[in-house]
Scaffold this motif. Structure first.
Motif, mmCIF file in Angstrom:
data_model
loop_
_atom_site.group_PDB
_atom_site.id
_atom_site.type_symbol
_atom_site.label_atom_id
_atom_site.label_comp_id
_atom_site.label_asym_id
_atom_site.label_seq_id
_atom_site.Cartn_x
_atom_site.Cartn_y
_atom_site.Cartn_z
ATOM 1 N N TYR A 200 1.898 -2.284 -9.028
ATOM 2 C CA TYR A 200 1.507 -3.171 -8.122
ATOM 3 C C TYR A 200 3.745 -3.817 -8.213
ATOM 4 O O TYR A 200 4.155 -3.797 -6.833
ATOM 5 N N GLN A 203 6.574 -0.479 -5.635
ATOM 6 C CA GLN A 203 5.867 0.086 -4.945
ATOM 7 C C GLN A 203 6.996 0.791 -3.487
ATOM 8 O O GLN A 203 7.264 0.922 -2.885
ATOM 9 N N ARG A 206 5.143 3.511 -1.298
ATOM 10 C CA ARG A 206 4.915 2.276 0.302
ATOM 11 C C ARG A 206 5.810 2.090 1.315
ATOM 12 O O ARG A 206 5.789 2.025 2.326
ATOM 13 N N ARG A 207 7.372 1.370 0.306
ATOM 14 C CA ARG A 207 8.793 0.948 1.252
ATOM 15 C C ARG A 207 8.938 2.200 1.864
ATOM 16 O O ARG A 207 9.066 2.203 3.048
ATOM 17 N N PRO A 229 -6.101 1.291 3.435
ATOM 18 C CA PRO A 229 -3.964 0.578 3.411
ATOM 19 C C PRO A 229 -4.226 -0.504 3.665
ATOM 20 O O PRO A 229 -5.396 -1.163 3.869
ATOM 21 N N THR A 230 -2.932 -0.975 2.715
ATOM 22 C CA THR A 230 -2.217 -2.331 2.884
ATOM 23 C C THR A 230 -2.902 -2.708 4.537
ATOM 24 O O THR A 230 -2.851 -2.178 5.279
ATOM 25 N N LEU A 233 1.184 -1.913 6.075
ATOM 26 C CA LEU A 233 0.497 -0.477 6.915
ATOM 27 C C LEU A 233 0.056 0.088 7.510
ATOM 28 O O LEU A 233 0.174 0.397 8.924
ATOM 29 N N CYS A 303 1.020 10.039 -4.216
ATOM 30 C CA CYS A 303 0.170 9.416 -4.228
ATOM 31 C C CYS A 303 -0.785 8.932 -2.983
ATOM 32 O O CYS A 303 -0.326 9.532 -2.067
ATOM 33 N N PHE A 305 -3.292 6.325 -0.244
ATOM 34 C CA PHE A 305 -2.346 5.002 0.403
ATOM 35 C C PHE A 305 -3.430 4.641 0.207
ATOM 36 O O PHE A 305 -4.805 4.168 1.091
ATOM 37 N N HIS A 307 -5.618 0.541 -2.659
ATOM 38 C CA HIS A 307 -5.004 -0.627 -3.626
ATOM 39 C C HIS A 307 -4.555 -0.430 -4.523
ATOM 40 O O HIS A 307 -3.988 0.128 -5.640
ATOM 41 N N LEU A 310 -1.983 1.597 -5.875
ATOM 42 C CA LEU A 310 0.058 0.936 -5.295
ATOM 43 C C LEU A 310 -0.046 0.123 -6.449
ATOM 44 O O LEU A 310 1.052 -0.171 -6.191
#
Length: 373
Positions: A200, A203, A206-207, A229-230, A233, A303, A305, A307, A310
């Motif tokens: 975590y 990331q 994710r970015r 997804p977060t 996202l 990866c 998507f 939790h 990530l």
């Protein structure tokens, strides 16, 4: 964390195991100096047996063979197969061996997938050495040639040398590896970079996806088998769709190895559908592939998507910025959309109470997992 964009690469999309497995085994047979292999999933069976034989044959003819497996992901690899690898001359190491002394430490897993031949040719994707990849699971890979191969070798070398890999005694093997990537003049303008994440705190993947969503003008298409997804996202997907970007999600249907993860992600369908996001659920088999396309910006790798990936896992994707490669990825998406069932917003709003209950229950479980750190 991410590497620099590098020019002069050649990327080849290999859709389905029927394409990438024969290509990988062919290059293993042609290896003359080194083979490095990093996998999450490996268990005894037909595919692993063929792989052990190919790696052993390479080691026997004098090729330096380094193999790094995740300790948890390789639990299904029998002791006899591990001995076969080591007795044939393969340097075998396991990432983060499971231990009772630190249960939280066990949560960090090496989920990356990488094969590099002679320091100048690489493969990545979502593949593993389990028999499910022979047909039961849908997967894709990318063949990589050019300067970006050196970044993959450096990424592997750092982990091999780390204390987590428990491979300190063989650090000299990594130093002997020669990296000889070739700049392909016919591939000028084919930019590539490696993007990786480590739990975590790092990331970058994710970015990078959020940046693709923010900059996309025409389309953002995402394929992932585990879609939980977060909030950030979800917000970016909704915002992109509302400003007119063609946002599509290619997700598994009822064929799923972890149905609970599917239910946890489905609780977000409603808002995205109302915003104009199109959701397709793949029907022929479990789609295990992880790839995306934002205009001409493509990403393929390990990866998912959700939790868990990530927050805990070591991940790595190959990103490509090139209209030629994007055209191939677009064609792959379009074929898979045709083999999928699109979720209708009106019908989804009328889904049964039992479905809603499953979403709620697995959503609660997902919420608990996000608090584990």
């Amino acid at each position: 964390m991410q590497g620099n964009w590098r020019d002069g690469n050649r990327f080849t999309l290999l859709a389905e195991a029927e394409q990438f497995l024969p290509e990988m085994f062919r290059t293993l047979e042609e290896a003359r100096e080194s083979v490095i292999l990093e996998l999450y999933l490996m268990e005894s069976g037909r595919l692993s047996d063929s792989l052990i034989e190919a790696l052993g044959a390479a080691a026997t003819r004098g090729v330096t063979v380094l193999m790094l497996l995740d300790d948890y992901g390789a639990m299904g690899l029998e002791a006899s197969d591990r001995r076969r690898l080591e007795e044939s001359g393969v340097a075998l190491r396991f990432f983060n061996p499971l231990a009772w002394r630190s249960l939280a430490h066990n949560l960090t897993r090496d989920h990356r997938k990488l094969l590099v031949i002679d320091g100048k040719l690489a493969f990545t994707g979502g593949f593993g050495a389990v028999d499910a990849f022979l047909g039961a699971w849908y997967e894709v890979a990318v063949r990589i040639e050019g300067p970006v191969v050196a970044d993959w070798v450096r990424l592997f070398s750092r982990l091999w040398d780390s204390s987590l890999s428990r491979g300190e005694g063989d650090a000299a093997l990594v130093r002997r590896l020669r990296v000889a990537p070739v700049v392909h003049q016919d591939a000028q303008g084919m930019l590539g970079r490696v993007v990786w994440g480590q739990g975590y705190r790092y990331q970058a993947i994710r970015r990078s996806l959020l940046a693709q969503l923010a900059s996309a003008q025409d389309r953002v298409w995402i394929c992932t088998p585990y879609f939980v997804p977060t909030l950030s996202l979800r917000n970016r997907l909704v915002k992109a769709a509302r400003r007119g970007v063609d946002v599509r999600l290619l997700l598994p249907g009822t064929n799923h190895d972890h149905p609970g993860v599917r239910y946890a992600g489905q609780r977000f369908y409603g808002r995205m559908l109302r915003a104009g996001v199109r959701i397709f659920e793949f029907q022929p088999s479990f789609i295990h592939a992880k790839f995306s396309l934002a205009d001409d910006w493509s990403a393929i790798g390990s990866c998912n998507f959700d939790h868990w990936n990530l927050q805990w896992n070591l991940e790595a994707n190959q990103e490509v910025r090139d209209p030629r490669f994007a055209k191939d990825v677009q064609s792959l998406f379009e074929r898979n959309f045709l083999a999928s069932q699109e979720v209708d917003a009106t019908r989804w709003a009328r889904r049964p109470r039992l479905q809603r209950l499953r979403e709620w229950l697995w959503g609660c479980m997902d919420a608990l997992l996000t608090r584990l750190r």
